[in-house]
Enzyme design. Sequence first.
Site, short mmCIF file in Angstrom:
data_model
loop_
_atom_site.label_atom_id
_atom_site.label_comp_id
_atom_site.label_asym_id
_atom_site.label_seq_id
_atom_site.Cartn_x
_atom_site.Cartn_y
_atom_site.Cartn_z
N ASN A 1 0.63 -4.98 -4.57
CA ASN A 1 0.28 -5.59 -5.85
C ASN A 1 -0.34 -6.97 -5.80
OD1 ASN A 1 1.43 -3.44 -7.59
ND2 ASN A 1 3.32 -4.08 -6.56
N TYR A 2 -0.11 -7.71 -4.72
CA TYR A 2 -0.53 -9.10 -4.72
C TYR A 2 -1.62 -9.44 -3.71
CZ TYR A 2 3.27 -10.20 -7.87
OH TYR A 2 4.09 -10.25 -8.96
#
Length: 601
Positions: free
Chosen positions: A558-559
């Site tokens: 996600n990051y």
Amino acid sequence: MRVVRLLRLRAALTLLGEVPRRPASRGVPGSRRTQKGSGARWEKEKHEDGVKWRQLEHKGPYFAPPYEPLPDGVRFFYEGKPVRLSVAAEEVATFYGRMLGHEYTTKEVFRKNFFNDWRKEMAVEEREVIKSLDKCDFTEIHRYFVDKAAARKVLSREEKQKLKEEAEKLQREFGYCILDGHQEKIGNFKIEPPGLFRGRGDHPKMGMLKRRIMPEDVVINCSRDSKIPEPPAGHQWKEVRSDNTVTWLAAWTESVQNSIKYIMLNPCSKLKGETAWQKFETARRLRGFVDEIRSQYRADWKSREMKTRQRAVALYFIDKLALRAGNEKEDGEAADTVGCCSLRVEHVQLHPEADGCQHVVEFDFLGKDCIRYYNRVPVEKPVYKNLQLFMESKGPRDNLFDRLTTTSLNKHLQELMDGLTAKVFRTYNASITLQEQLRALTRAEDSIAAKILSYNRANRVVAILCNHQRATPSTFEKSMQNLQTKIQAKKEQVAEARAELRRARAEHKAQGDGKSRSVLEKKRRLLEKLQEQLAQLSVQATDKEENKQVALGTSKLNYLDPRISIAWCKRFRVPVEKIYSKTQRERFAWALAMAGEDFEF
DNA sequence: GTGCAGACTTGGAAAAATGTTC
DNA sequence: GAACATTTTTCCAAGTCTGCAC
């Protein structure tokens, strides 16, 4: 222990954070700089604002199979006597029974909520009898499910194959939709089955009954001219609508928190891929603004307005410590967790001096999923002074930033940069950190295994920054021990091979013939091979130990802009499969299509 | 501003699949 | 080929953020 470890790793992180940042090289979605090959699938399709699709067709969700009553031999006991339950009551009893070994069933709140909701499902006569959970005996039910799980494990090859094929058939039938002429995979095509709510931490609603969802609860979203999905026989949908400004296919309201749940596309779909790409482009754009934003919030530490000062200090934490925004939560509805804007006075402690540093702030609070955030950070003097001011004449339960909300913070950020919100800082700092760490740690001459260790370490620095923790795996100690045994054995092999090589060398010196020469060569190659294996094992051990309580998955998924990892793989000749599994490669297909080895975040 | 509904991303645990060892 | 270990995938809870009504 854990806290100390994290602290040490964080200290290292802070040091690395001091490395001067390179000037931004900005890429625009679709620009030549960032692309390699056509990447045509990822060219942004021209929908007008807010429109997500033109055509959406699907089969509707798959419903959990109806409840199958327990066989006669499996009994429930109350006060030691068997009690035959109605089907409705029995079903809920099985939800509890199958969880018997689980820690949840020892928690008072869980037990209380379960019993309360269970009684609502009972017939009047049952309610008359069953009045205390302590007198209930679910052990036969529990054993039944344990046996059932065990039986599944020992099925024959053919039976397992049959089950697999059935699952695949289901996937084929319900698992795909047509979106704008393309077949796309659905993320969760199954309606969540009924069960007991497993809230995390001290969730006040844990143990409550999650009702069975019926077609009558479900709203279907699809295009008007498409084939409307058939509801299961004898049923109808709550509603069929055609809203192309949203991406969900079906939705229902869940009974515990009264929130809406959705059927949505799989991350490998074009739609999800594009939003992920956009997200990282927004974070990349922040690179060009971040210096100015930083100087502004530093200036705002001295603002005459309390509100502005609070915002500036909060933003500093969000930027420096990658804290979450911290929305307000309704009390009593969920566990008591906080993020930056919702920090209370009790969550921070100020130390004029600690760990040999001045102006140290000690954070200790429960964040998302009740994961503890503990950190001691030296801060700049104005931040420290401001915190003293914010805490003045407040009680421990009062908000640290009483003049600040996530909405006002985000409104401010929006003015600084289009699309900027608090969470963008997390994405930005995570990705830029990965890039910097990879640059600092990777050596071109290393083996693939060593390069992967470097990658994992870079990933780990990010996970620690984002406070992604996991419980130590239950098998950790044992598997670590196994690995150590292996290493020991390998060391002995190396020693043995070394001795053999010495002997072969002496032999060759004495004989000087071709045969002894080839023996010598063979021994040399063997030693090299064993040494390499030993090195690989010890790399593995290091990686494992360092990763004991750190969860890498969330940041990876996600990051971290996948283009950073892909570029790194290409530059250092590491097969991308070593970094991303099959599903991950599908999820990041957009990045694989466009990132060359010179990609810069 | 504040409260709330809605839509979407992010999160760790658990289950399932796959790999390894004996 | 069973038993165990490890990796991958699934599950669903818990966040973020926006828009709208007041």
